[in-house]
Design an enzyme around this catalytic site. Structure first.
Site, short mmCIF file in Angstrom:
data_model
loop_
_atom_site.label_atom_id
_atom_site.label_comp_id
_atom_site.label_asym_id
_atom_site.label_seq_id
_atom_site.Cartn_x
_atom_site.Cartn_y
_atom_site.Cartn_z
N TYR A 174 -5.22 3.34 -2.62
CA TYR A 174 -4.29 2.28 -2.99
C TYR A 174 -4.99 0.94 -2.96
CZ TYR A 174 -3.93 1.13 2.03
OH TYR A 174 -4.20 0.77 3.33
N CYS A 175 -4.40 -0.04 -3.65
CA CYS A 175 -4.90 -1.41 -3.64
C CYS A 175 -3.70 -2.34 -3.81
CB CYS A 175 -5.96 -1.63 -4.73
SG CYS A 175 -5.41 -1.21 -6.40
N THR A 176 -3.91 -3.57 -4.19
CA THR A 176 -2.81 -4.53 -4.23
C THR A 176 -1.84 -4.26 -5.37
OG1 THR A 176 -4.24 -6.22 -3.27
CG2 THR A 176 -2.21 -6.99 -4.30
N GLY A 178 -2.93 -2.06 -8.29
CA GLY A 178 -3.27 -0.83 -8.99
C GLY A 178 -4.52 -0.89 -9.86
N VAL A 203 0.36 -1.88 -3.42
CA VAL A 203 1.19 -2.27 -2.27
C VAL A 203 2.34 -3.16 -2.72
CG1 VAL A 203 1.19 -3.35 0.00
CG2 VAL A 203 -0.84 -2.12 -0.77
#
Length: 305
Positions: A174-176, A178, A203
């Site tokens: 995951y990241c901020t 995508g 997120v």
């Protein structure tokens, strides 16, 4: 490239009528191409802005992760449209194009992501593809911290972390928002990893999902690249001031423009240090010293204080 320049001028001109503030990155298809927008839009104009982008038929579908903030002051002071070589920084010796991203990881909706993480609990290989300071202020339980300061460094570490994993290993990331996972996930798929899963919308999307649905598996604050420096997902404070050790999750951007380190700093130390990360940077800011470091975040964190 002509189309990229055309879009830059078009966005700068057209979006003014919607009173849009923020930062838009455009990258050509010869690299990791696409458009990444971080915008503050008046609530009365949100649907107009979405319609505007939906009607740009030649740039493909646009994914929106939006949230409402009750404020009269936007988190950006103006609109900046910038052309970049790639949407994310990759290694200098590596050429990744838009075509290389076609073999995408499995995009899990926030709801499906939540269900899978809740059922797997600790039995999971979960990568946080964000930078060190982003992880420090908030992350999912049992996530592996990529202790890096750039996505470029993260790709090197990604090779190390997956080198001993079988090709049928389930890999979650995951990241901020995508974008970084779309690149990293495609990179792993192209290397033969069959079961790569990413959080669709990152997120940011997950935070909106859990707000009115279920207890969050993400703890703390989601770092944001705007004036807020973070959006709380839960009330957990997971880190402390780099100077005094007080529990704190406020991110400061070092006021020494030659440094610009992003780090955790409490309000007291922020005032005491004049928004700088070290006595050296404070002296540079006031013209008492010349800056003596290369642009190396890790060395500054370990040596400058």
């Amino acid at each position: 490239m002509p189309r990229v320049n055309e879009l830059k001028s078009k966005f700068q001109s057209d979006l003014k009528k919607f009173d849009v503030k923020g930062r838009i990155y455009i990258a050509p298809e010869s690299g990791i191409g696409g458009i990444n927008c971080q915008m503050a839009v008046p609530t009365t104009q949100i649907q107009h802005v979405k319609s505007y982008f939906d009607n740009l038929h030649d740039i493909g579908p646009i994914q929106f992760n939006d949230g409402i903030l009750d404020t009269t002051q936007p988190n950006f002071s103006k609109l900046r449209v910038l052309i970049k070589r790639n949407l994310v920084a990759i290694r200098e010796n590596e050429c990744i194009t838009t075509q290389d991203l076609e073999l995408q990881p499995n995009h899990l909706t926030p709801q499906d992501w939540h269900k899978e993480l809740a059922s797997r609990k600790q039995d999971i290989f979960l990568l946080d593809m964000r930078n060190r300071y982003e992880f420090d202020v908030g992350h999912f339980d049992h996530a592996i911290k990529m202790n890096v300061d750039t996505f470029r460094q993260g790709m090197d570490l990604l090779d190390e972390l997956t080198s001993d994993k079988p090709k049928d290993q389930e890999i979650y990331m995951y990241c901020t928002g995508g974008i970084r996972c779309s690149v990293a996930g495609a990179y792993l798929r192209n290397k033969g990893y069959q079961h790569v899963k990413m959080l669709e919308g990152g997120v940011t999307a997950y935070g909106h999902y859990v707000k009115d649905n279920v207890p969050s598996l993400f703890k703390g604050k989601n770092f944001t690249f705007d004036g807020r420096r973070g959006e709380p997902i839960t009330d957990h404070v997971l880190t402390q001031c780099y100077h005094c050790g007080e529990q704190c999750d406020h991110i400061t951007n070092c006021a020494n423009t030659q440094c610009h380190l992003l780090f955790v700093q409490c309000q007291h130390c922020k005032s005491k240090m004049h928004h700088t990360c070290s006595s050296h940077c404070q002296n540079v800011l006031h013209g008492k010293e010349e800056y003596k470091f290369d642009y190396d975040y890790h060395r500054q964190v370990s040596e400058a204080w």
